[in-house]
Scaffold this motif. Sequence first.
Motif, short mmCIF file in Angstrom:
data_model
loop_
_atom_site.label_atom_id
_atom_site.label_comp_id
_atom_site.label_asym_id
_atom_site.label_seq_id
_atom_site.Cartn_x
_atom_site.Cartn_y
_atom_site.Cartn_z
N ASP A 12 0.51 -0.54 -0.09
CA ASP A 12 -0.13 0.29 -0.15
C ASP A 12 0.96 1.49 0.14
OD1 ASP A 12 1.13 0.24 2.40
OD2 ASP A 12 -0.70 -0.06 3.31
N ALA A 13 0.17 2.42 0.66
CA ALA A 13 0.82 3.58 -0.19
C ALA A 13 1.79 3.96 1.44
CB ALA A 13 0.41 4.97 -0.02
N ALA A 14 1.49 2.99 1.92
CA ALA A 14 2.88 3.46 3.81
C ALA A 14 3.56 2.11 3.44
CB ALA A 14 1.89 2.78 4.82
N TYR A 15 3.54 1.49 2.39
CA TYR A 15 4.82 0.20 1.79
C TYR A 15 4.82 -0.65 2.82
CZ TYR A 15 6.69 2.70 -1.67
OH TYR A 15 7.30 2.99 -2.52
N ASP A 16 3.04 -0.96 3.70
CA ASP A 16 2.77 -2.71 3.72
C ASP A 16 2.93 -3.51 2.67
OD1 ASP A 16 3.07 -1.50 6.94
OD2 ASP A 16 0.61 -1.14 6.30
N VAL A 17 3.01 -4.43 2.89
CA VAL A 17 2.69 -5.35 2.02
C VAL A 17 1.27 -6.63 2.79
CG1 VAL A 17 4.27 -7.74 1.31
CG2 VAL A 17 5.62 -6.35 2.60
N LEU A 18 0.81 -6.36 1.24
CA LEU A 18 -0.36 -6.54 1.32
C LEU A 18 -0.34 -8.22 0.47
CD1 LEU A 18 -2.66 -3.52 0.18
CD2 LEU A 18 -1.88 -4.57 2.20
N ALA A 19 0.19 -8.38 -0.27
CA ALA A 19 0.03 -10.07 -1.18
C ALA A 19 1.50 -10.26 -1.57
CB ALA A 19 -1.35 -9.13 -2.12
N TRP A 20 2.34 -11.51 -1.84
CA TRP A 20 2.90 -12.02 -2.56
C TRP A 20 2.17 -12.60 -3.56
CZ3 TRP A 20 1.12 -11.72 2.75
CH2 TRP A 20 1.35 -12.32 3.09
N ASN A 21 3.57 -13.42 -4.44
CA ASN A 21 3.20 -14.30 -4.96
C ASN A 21 4.52 -15.67 -4.49
OD1 ASN A 21 5.69 -13.25 -6.34
ND2 ASN A 21 4.85 -14.03 -7.90
N ARG A 22 4.42 -16.97 -4.92
CA ARG A 22 5.37 -17.39 -4.62
C ARG A 22 7.13 -17.17 -4.40
NH1 ARG A 22 1.95 -22.73 -7.48
NH2 ARG A 22 0.26 -22.52 -6.66
N ARG A 53 19.63 7.39 9.80
CA ARG A 53 19.33 7.32 7.93
C ARG A 53 18.49 7.63 7.55
NH1 ARG A 53 23.78 5.65 5.50
NH2 ARG A 53 24.86 5.17 7.08
N PHE A 54 17.35 7.04 8.66
CA PHE A 54 16.06 7.97 7.97
C PHE A 54 15.62 8.92 7.79
CE2 PHE A 54 11.33 8.54 8.97
CZ PHE A 54 10.11 8.21 7.61
N ALA A 55 15.89 10.22 8.85
CA ALA A 55 15.85 11.18 10.01
C ALA A 55 16.86 11.67 8.39
CB ALA A 55 16.27 11.57 11.45
N ALA A 56 17.69 11.55 8.68
CA ALA A 56 18.96 12.70 7.90
C ALA A 56 17.69 12.76 6.06
CB ALA A 56 20.82 11.35 7.03
N LEU A 57 17.13 11.57 5.92
CA LEU A 57 16.68 11.17 4.09
C LEU A 57 15.25 11.93 4.08
CD1 LEU A 57 17.25 7.48 2.99
CD2 LEU A 57 18.61 9.94 2.24
N TRP A 58 14.19 11.76 5.52
CA TRP A 58 13.55 12.41 5.24
C TRP A 58 13.35 14.22 5.67
CZ3 TRP A 58 8.91 10.64 5.24
CH2 TRP A 58 7.44 11.47 5.70
N ALA A 59 14.41 14.68 6.40
CA ALA A 59 14.61 15.70 6.67
C ALA A 59 15.19 16.78 5.26
CB ALA A 59 15.94 16.38 7.77
N VAL A 67 9.69 14.96 -2.05
CA VAL A 67 7.94 14.22 -2.45
C VAL A 67 8.51 13.63 -3.96
CG1 VAL A 67 6.16 14.19 -2.40
CG2 VAL A 67 7.85 15.89 -1.13
N GLY A 68 8.04 12.38 -3.98
CA GLY A 68 7.62 11.84 -5.67
C GLY A 68 7.42 10.70 -5.07
N GLU A 69 6.67 9.65 -6.77
CA GLU A 69 7.16 8.13 -6.41
C GLU A 69 8.22 7.76 -6.80
OE1 GLU A 69 3.53 7.75 -9.58
OE2 GLU A 69 2.23 8.92 -8.86
N ARG A 105 6.82 10.21 1.71
CA ARG A 105 6.85 11.34 2.26
C ARG A 105 5.23 12.25 1.43
NH1 ARG A 105 8.25 15.83 4.40
NH2 ARG A 105 10.88 14.95 6.05
N ALA A 106 4.82 11.54 0.19
CA ALA A 106 3.89 11.93 -0.63
C ALA A 106 3.15 11.38 -0.16
CB ALA A 106 4.19 11.01 -2.01
N ALA A 107 3.15 9.81 0.30
CA ALA A 107 1.81 9.67 0.55
C ALA A 107 1.00 9.96 2.32
CB ALA A 107 2.15 8.25 1.25
#
Length: 282
Positions: A125-135, A210-216, A220-222, A185-187
Motif C-alpha cells: 500500500d502507500a505506506a509500504y505495508d506488504v498486502l499480497a505476494w506470489n510464491r 539515516r531515515f531522519a537524514a533522508l526525511w529531512a 517528494v515523488g513516486e 512522504r508523498a503518501a
Amino acid sequence: MSTLRHAELADFLRARRARVRPAEVGLPEGVRRRTPGLRRQEVAQLAGISIDYYIRIEQGRGPHPSRQVLAALARALLLSRNERAYLFRLAGESPPEATGPSREVPAGLRHLLDAMTDTPAYLVDAAYDVLAWNRLAAWFVGDLTAVPVGDRNMIRWMFRREVPESYWRDPEVLTFARTSIADLRAAYGRYPADPALAALVTELLGVSPRFAALWAEHEVGERRPTVKRVTHPELGPLEFECRVLHVPETDQRLIVYVPEPGSPTQAAFHRVGERTAAQLGT
C-alpha cells in the motif's frame, strides 16, 4: 451541496450493477440469471437499504441519497476510488476524503500475482505495508504468513535491520532508499489523518538517524524503477530491474523483479518457479 443529477446517477448505478459478478460479493451465480451482474434486490441487501428505496434511486425518481447510503452503495458495487468520487458528485455531494492507504487487494491483482510463476512480485500500500505476494517473492521477502500483519512494512525493514556500514555506501541502495522515502512522504501528505502512517514516521525518526537524514531532505515523488544486484544465499548472484507499477484506483504499488531476457537471473527464477510448483503439486 450541489444539484442531484437523477438521470446520470441512475444510469451509472445500472451500469455498475451489471458489471459486478455475484461471486465477487459472495453470492451464488445461480442458473436463472437472464442478465449479467447483480439483481436490484441483491444490491439493496448488500448496501443495507430497502429494495423499494434502491429501485427509486435507480429509476431516477428517488429522494436525495444520504452520504451513508452513497458509501454503502459504493461498497456494494465494488467501486474504485475514482468511481466512488464520481458517484458522490452525481448525487450532489463532495467525495469523502481518504483517511488512510487502502489495504483492500483487488481480486484481479491477486490473480495476476498467482499467474506470475517465473517472476517475484508483491503488492504494497502507500505506506509500504506488504498486502499480497506470489510464491517467488517469498524467496526474497520471506514467509510473511509467520509475520504479524502490522510488521509487514518494507520501510521499517529497510531502516531497522542491522547491516554493515558498507551496505549504505552502495549507490543503488541509496537511490532505492531515497526514492522510497520520497514516495512515503508523498503518501504522508495525502493521508495526514492516518495514525498508522504517522506512527511509522515517528518511530523511524526516533530509531534511525539515516531515515531522519533522508526525511529531512523533504523530497517528494513516486518510486522509480531501479536496478538491483543481490547475492541470494541459495540462488547466488542475481541482477534484475525492480519495477514499480502504480495502481491508481487503490493508490497501491505492484513491485516486480524483472530479469533481463535470457539472463542467468531469468533462468534462476524459472528453476525456482518450477521447483515451487512441483512441491505444491501444481
